[in-house]
Design a protein around this motif. Structure first.
Motif, mmCIF file in Angstrom:
data_model
loop_
_atom_site.group_PDB
_atom_site.id
_atom_site.type_symbol
_atom_site.label_atom_id
_atom_site.label_comp_id
_atom_site.label_asym_id
_atom_site.label_seq_id
_atom_site.Cartn_x
_atom_site.Cartn_y
_atom_site.Cartn_z
ATOM 1 N N ALA A 64 0.263 -1.365 -0.022
ATOM 2 C CA ALA A 64 0.282 0.150 0.359
ATOM 3 C C ALA A 64 0.121 1.263 0.241
ATOM 4 O O ALA A 64 0.336 2.127 -0.624
ATOM 5 C CB ALA A 64 -0.859 0.189 0.930
ATOM 6 N N GLY A 65 1.710 1.554 1.136
ATOM 7 C CA GLY A 65 2.249 2.521 0.840
ATOM 8 C C GLY A 65 3.897 2.353 -0.490
ATOM 9 O O GLY A 65 4.345 3.885 -1.021
ATOM 10 N N THR A 89 -5.555 3.902 -2.224
ATOM 11 C CA THR A 89 -5.263 2.357 -1.583
ATOM 12 C C THR A 89 -6.167 2.340 -0.493
ATOM 13 O O THR A 89 -6.712 3.517 0.046
ATOM 14 C CB THR A 89 -4.085 1.848 -1.396
ATOM 15 O OG1 THR A 89 -3.152 2.481 0.385
ATOM 16 C CG2 THR A 89 -2.853 1.079 -2.677
ATOM 17 N N LYS A 90 -6.319 1.363 -0.108
ATOM 18 C CA LYS A 90 -7.665 0.705 1.110
ATOM 19 C C LYS A 90 -7.714 -0.550 1.423
ATOM 20 O O LYS A 90 -7.647 -1.928 0.835
ATOM 21 C CB LYS A 90 -9.224 1.350 0.486
ATOM 22 C CG LYS A 90 -10.373 0.710 2.291
ATOM 23 C CD LYS A 90 -11.580 1.338 2.008
ATOM 24 C CE LYS A 90 -12.513 1.463 2.806
ATOM 25 N NZ LYS A 90 -13.502 1.655 2.700
ATOM 26 N N VAL A 91 -7.332 -0.770 2.574
ATOM 27 C CA VAL A 91 -6.956 -2.374 2.768
ATOM 28 C C VAL A 91 -8.264 -3.180 3.293
ATOM 29 O O VAL A 91 -9.029 -1.913 4.112
ATOM 30 C CB VAL A 91 -5.734 -1.937 4.005
ATOM 31 C CG1 VAL A 91 -5.627 -4.070 4.869
ATOM 32 C CG2 VAL A 91 -4.984 -1.956 3.984
ATOM 33 N N ASP A 142 -13.797 -8.381 8.454
ATOM 34 C CA ASP A 142 -14.176 -7.499 7.792
ATOM 35 C C ASP A 142 -15.283 -8.239 6.916
ATOM 36 O O ASP A 142 -16.021 -7.615 6.076
ATOM 37 C CB ASP A 142 -14.065 -5.689 7.681
ATOM 38 C CG ASP A 142 -13.581 -4.963 8.762
ATOM 39 O OD1 ASP A 142 -14.210 -5.614 9.860
ATOM 40 O OD2 ASP A 142 -13.146 -4.606 8.299
ATOM 41 N N VAL A 143 -14.560 -8.505 5.387
ATOM 42 C CA VAL A 143 -15.204 -8.721 4.446
ATOM 43 C C VAL A 143 -16.307 -9.922 4.327
ATOM 44 O O VAL A 143 -17.397 -10.434 4.137
ATOM 45 C CB VAL A 143 -14.074 -8.619 3.149
ATOM 46 C CG1 VAL A 143 -14.781 -10.241 1.947
ATOM 47 C CG2 VAL A 143 -13.062 -7.731 2.725
ATOM 48 N N ALA A 144 -15.777 -11.073 5.873
ATOM 49 C CA ALA A 144 -16.697 -11.955 5.393
ATOM 50 C C ALA A 144 -17.235 -11.380 6.128
ATOM 51 O O ALA A 144 -18.990 -11.861 6.019
ATOM 52 C CB ALA A 144 -15.455 -13.110 6.925
ATOM 53 N N GLU A 145 -18.184 -10.705 7.115
ATOM 54 C CA GLU A 145 -19.498 -10.327 7.776
ATOM 55 C C GLU A 145 -19.867 -9.466 6.608
ATOM 56 O O GLU A 145 -21.467 -9.636 7.054
ATOM 57 C CB GLU A 145 -18.734 -9.275 9.034
ATOM 58 C CG GLU A 145 -18.006 -10.058 10.494
ATOM 59 C CD GLU A 145 -17.508 -9.493 11.239
ATOM 60 O OE1 GLU A 145 -18.084 -8.160 11.233
ATOM 61 O OE2 GLU A 145 -17.198 -9.365 12.658
ATOM 62 N N LEU A 160 -6.969 -5.286 -0.476
ATOM 63 C CA LEU A 160 -6.418 -4.296 -0.555
ATOM 64 C C LEU A 160 -6.255 -3.890 -2.317
ATOM 65 O O LEU A 160 -6.589 -4.370 -3.658
ATOM 66 C CB LEU A 160 -4.503 -4.224 -0.834
ATOM 67 C CG LEU A 160 -3.852 -2.721 -1.794
ATOM 68 C CD1 LEU A 160 -3.981 -1.928 -0.558
ATOM 69 C CD2 LEU A 160 -2.368 -2.790 -2.181
ATOM 70 N N THR A 161 -7.666 -3.312 -2.055
ATOM 71 C CA THR A 161 -7.920 -2.536 -3.389
ATOM 72 C C THR A 161 -7.220 -0.967 -3.845
ATOM 73 O O THR A 161 -6.836 -0.400 -3.058
ATOM 74 C CB THR A 161 -9.227 -1.747 -3.518
ATOM 75 O OG1 THR A 161 -9.062 -1.005 -2.034
ATOM 76 C CG2 THR A 161 -10.589 -3.068 -3.185
#
Length: 51
Positions: free
Chosen positions: A10-11, A20-22, A27-30, A45-46
């Protein structure tokens, strides 16, 4: 390790014109109503290229 981009991906992307966003795996699973993996350190990472 499959899919591992490295600790500072990301850096590096941010320094080269990306935003970028992590997304942590729990969180994704939920968000999909899936059980959350215990003790998971992985995620997604997007990145969007700045215009």
């Amino acid at each position: 390790m499959k899919g591992c981009l490295g600790e500072d991906t990301a850096g590096w992307l941010n320094a080269h014109g990306w935003v970028t966003k992590v997304h942590h795996l729990t969180d994704v699973a939920e968000s999909y109503g899936r059980p959350t993996p215990s003790k998971s350190l992985s995620g997604f990472l997007t990145a969007i290229r700045k215009a």
